[in-house]
Scaffold this motif. Structure first.
Motif, PDB file in Angstrom:
ATOM      1  N   PRO A  77       0.807  -1.231   0.000  1.00 58.66           N
ATOM      2  CA  PRO A  77       0.000   0.000   0.000  1.00 58.66           C
ATOM      3  C   PRO A  77       0.835   1.274   0.000  1.00 58.66           C
ATOM      4  O   PRO A  77       0.469   2.266  -0.632  1.00 58.66           O
ATOM      5  CB  PRO A  77      -0.822  -0.096   1.286  1.00 58.66           C
ATOM      6  N   ILE A  78       1.979   1.234   0.673  1.00 62.59           N
ATOM      7  CA  ILE A  78       2.833   2.424   0.722  1.00 62.59           C
ATOM      8  C   ILE A  78       3.413   2.709  -0.657  1.00 62.59           C
ATOM      9  O   ILE A  78       3.343   3.842  -1.153  1.00 62.59           O
ATOM     10  CB  ILE A  78       3.949   2.240   1.771  1.00 62.59           C
ATOM     11  N   VAL A  79       3.985   1.675  -1.290  1.00 62.74           N
ATOM     12  CA  VAL A  79       4.556   1.865  -2.623  1.00 62.74           C
ATOM     13  C   VAL A  79       3.448   2.173  -3.628  1.00 62.74           C
ATOM     14  O   VAL A  79       3.639   2.973  -4.558  1.00 62.74           O
ATOM     15  CB  VAL A  79       5.384   0.627  -3.039  1.00 62.74           C
ATOM     16  N   GLY A  80       2.271   1.578  -3.456  1.00 61.59           N
ATOM     17  CA  GLY A  80       1.132   1.895  -4.326  1.00 61.59           C
ATOM     18  C   GLY A  80       0.709   3.344  -4.210  1.00 61.59           C
ATOM     19  O   GLY A  80       0.413   4.000  -5.221  1.00 61.59           O
ATOM     20  N   TRP A  81       0.678   3.867  -2.988  1.00 62.61           N
ATOM     21  CA  TRP A  81       0.313   5.270  -2.794  1.00 62.61           C
ATOM     22  C   TRP A  81       1.367   6.185  -3.423  1.00 62.61           C
ATOM     23  O   TRP A  81       1.033   7.173  -4.073  1.00 62.61           O
ATOM     24  CB  TRP A  81       0.178   5.572  -1.299  1.00 62.61           C
ATOM     25  N   THR A  90       8.783   6.873  -9.767  1.00 61.84           N
ATOM     26  CA  THR A  90       9.094   7.193  -8.378  1.00 61.84           C
ATOM     27  C   THR A  90       8.760   6.023  -7.474  1.00 61.84           C
ATOM     28  O   THR A  90       9.502   5.733  -6.526  1.00 61.84           O
ATOM     29  CB  THR A  90       8.324   8.451  -7.933  1.00 61.84           C
ATOM     30  N   GLY A  91       7.666   5.320  -7.757  1.00 59.39           N
ATOM     31  CA  GLY A  91       7.309   4.143  -6.967  1.00 59.39           C
ATOM     32  C   GLY A  91       8.344   3.044  -7.074  1.00 59.39           C
ATOM     33  O   GLY A  91       8.734   2.434  -6.071  1.00 59.39           O
ATOM     34  N   PHE A  92       8.808   2.781  -8.303  1.00 58.21           N
ATOM     35  CA  PHE A  92       9.861   1.780  -8.488  1.00 58.21           C
ATOM     36  C   PHE A  92      11.155   2.215  -7.797  1.00 58.21           C
ATOM     37  O   PHE A  92      11.841   1.401  -7.173  1.00 58.21           O
ATOM     38  CB  PHE A  92      10.130   1.540  -9.970  1.00 58.21           C
ATOM     39  N   GLY A 152      10.723   1.745  -4.014  1.00 58.01           N
ATOM     40  CA  GLY A 152      10.814   0.328  -3.657  1.00 58.01           C
ATOM     41  C   GLY A 152      12.237  -0.186  -3.738  1.00 58.01           C
ATOM     42  O   GLY A 152      12.694  -0.928  -2.869  1.00 58.01           O
ATOM     43  N   GLY A 153      12.958   0.212  -4.777  1.00 54.04           N
ATOM     44  CA  GLY A 153      14.359  -0.194  -4.909  1.00 54.04           C
ATOM     45  C   GLY A 153      15.233   0.397  -3.822  1.00 54.04           C
ATOM     46  O   GLY A 153      16.119  -0.289  -3.290  1.00 54.04           O
ATOM     47  N   ALA A 154      15.003   1.663  -3.484  1.00 56.06           N
ATOM     48  CA  ALA A 154      15.803   2.309  -2.438  1.00 56.06           C
ATOM     49  C   ALA A 154      15.558   1.651  -1.085  1.00 56.06           C
ATOM     50  O   ALA A 154      16.507   1.402  -0.326  1.00 56.06           O
ATOM     51  CB  ALA A 154      15.479   3.801  -2.374  1.00 56.06           C
ATOM     52  N   ILE A 155      14.305   1.340  -0.781  1.00 53.46           N
ATOM     53  CA  ILE A 155      13.992   0.678   0.481  1.00 53.46           C
ATOM     54  C   ILE A 155      14.633  -0.704   0.534  1.00 53.46           C
ATOM     55  O   ILE A 155      15.210  -1.101   1.554  1.00 53.46           O
ATOM     56  CB  ILE A 155      12.462   0.602   0.680  1.00 53.46           C
ATOM     57  N   SER A 156      14.583  -1.434  -0.572  1.00 56.11           N
ATOM     58  CA  SER A 156      15.205  -2.759  -0.622  1.00 56.11           C
ATOM     59  C   SER A 156      16.714  -2.665  -0.463  1.00 56.11           C
ATOM     60  O   SER A 156      17.329  -3.485   0.232  1.00 56.11           O
ATOM     61  CB  SER A 156      14.866  -3.446  -1.948  1.00 56.11           C
TER      62      SER A 156
END
Length: 113
Positions: free
Chosen positions: A49-53, A62-64, A67-71
């Motif tokens: 939901p966070i990455v979806g928002w 920006t979502g990708f 997600g990549g930065a968090i990973s």
């Protein structure tokens, strides 16, 4: 492409599950698998939901990227924790010829200093 992607996904999941189970001691296997499944399957309801928002608000790129930065941050944190538990220290050598960044045992770093 759905069939090969599905096959690769299943193979990856089965290989990861098998590797975790084989690496764990038999008396700890249940606990290890519960933590593994909590992270592996339990992270999706929180992160999706966070990455979806973020994707909906700021765009797919920006979502990708988020997600990549968090990973990447999570992988670095786990790597540094494992290095610390293993008794390794990060050695940075910035001499002009060949800069190196590597992990070395604490004893080797203490004798070199």
């Amino acid at each position: 492409l759905l069939v090969p992607i599905g096959m690769i996904g299943l193979t990856t999941n089965i290989t990861a599950n098998t590797s975790v189970q084989m690496a764990a001691d038999p008396e700890m296997r249940g606990r290890v698998m519960s933590l593994y499944m909590m992270v592996f399957a339990g992270g999706t309801p929180v992160g999706a939901p966070i990455v979806g928002w973020i994707s909906d608000t700021y765009g797919a790129r920006t979502g990708f990227a988020a997600g990549g930065a968090i990973s990447m941050v999570a992988a670095l944190a786990v790597g540094f924790m494992l290095a610390r538990v293993g008794g390794l220290r990060l050695k940075v050598d910035l001499r002009p010829g060949r800069p190196h960044v590597r992990f070395v045992p604490r004893e080797q770093l203490a004798t070199a200093a």
